[in-house]
Design a protein around this motif. Structure first.
Motif, PDB file in Angstrom:
ATOM      1  N   PRO A  16       0.818  -1.221   0.000  1.00 25.60           N
ATOM      2  CA  PRO A  16       0.000   0.000   0.000  1.00 25.60           C
ATOM      3  C   PRO A  16       0.852   1.271   0.000  1.00 25.60           C
TER       4      PRO A  16
ATOM      5  N   PRO B 153     -11.482   0.163   9.003  1.00 24.79           N
ATOM      6  CA  PRO B 153     -11.735   0.355   7.576  1.00 24.79           C
ATOM      7  C   PRO B 153     -13.195   0.740   7.329  1.00 24.79           C
TER       8      PRO B 153
ATOM      9  N   ARG C 102      -7.070  -7.034   6.481  1.00 24.14           N
ATOM     10  CA  ARG C 102      -8.082  -5.982   6.567  1.00 24.14           C
ATOM     11  C   ARG C 102      -7.622  -4.805   7.406  1.00 24.14           C
TER      12      ARG C 102
ATOM     13  N   PHE D 111      -6.074  -1.886   5.502  1.00 23.79           N
ATOM     14  CA  PHE D 111      -6.779  -1.211   4.417  1.00 23.79           C
ATOM     15  C   PHE D 111      -7.690  -0.107   4.928  1.00 23.79           C
ATOM     16  N   ASP D 112      -7.961   0.851   4.052  1.00 20.81           N
ATOM     17  CA  ASP D 112      -8.839   1.961   4.400  1.00 20.81           C
ATOM     18  C   ASP D 112     -10.306   1.596   4.260  1.00 20.81           C
TER      19      ASP D 112
END
Length: 169
Positions: free
Chosen positions: A65, A145, A113, A116-117
């Motif tokens: 990312p 998220p 998870r 992540f956004d």
């Protein structure tokens, strides 16, 4: 990543390594940020043994990312997770799609998870599986998220767990 050689929010790492008396530094991948790179060369000039490239692929995956954001800040970093049976189906023979993967795989997914956004599913998956789209387990994400459902109509069922719990997450 390569130890940085610039002053950002924190002091540069490379001179601190030299000052600490470190003699050997192993770096998986050079820092892709133009402002931050140069630490490896600074370390070499100071006489340190510097090895570059060990576990390069693993480091790139771990930092995906971050690396993506430097290369394409205008686009989100997206990953897809699909649990399938050995014969390629998304559900068991009876049509049940929950828990076709084992506990270890599910724990790994929650670890992913946490980085992540957002977590997203389509409306039909939301209706069929009623997922929570949250991070569960011992890992606490830096921020929860966002939970996203893609629906052409813009409508989702109020009975869905992620709708009912929207005020909690």
């Amino acid at each position: 990543l390569e130890p940085c050689a610039h002053q950002g929010k924190t002091p540069p790492c490379a001179p601190a390594l030299v000052a600490a008396g470190v003699r050997r530094v192993v770096i998986a991948i050079p820092d892709p940020d133009q402002a931050a790179r140069g630490g490896a060369e600074l370390l070499r000039q100071a006489g340190l043994d510097v090895e570059l490239g060990l576990e390069r692929a693993a480091a790139a995956a771990l930092n995906a990312p971050f690396l993506w954001n430097l290369r394409r800040p205008d686009r989100p970093f997206v990953a897809i997770k699909v649990a399938t049976s050995l014969d390629g189906y998304l559900a068991d023979a009876a049509g049940h799609s929950q828990w076709i993967s084992d506990e270890e795989a599910r724990a790994y997914v929650h670890w992913l998870r946490a980085g992540f956004d957002a977590i997203a599913v389509g409306r039909r998956t939301a209706d069929a599986d009623d997922p929570q789209l949250t991070v569960r387990g011992p890992l606490v994400p830096r921020q929860a998220p966002r939970r996203v459902i893609f629906a052409r109509s813009g409508r989702v069922g109020e009975q869905l767990a992620l709708v009912r719990t929207a005020h909690e997450v």
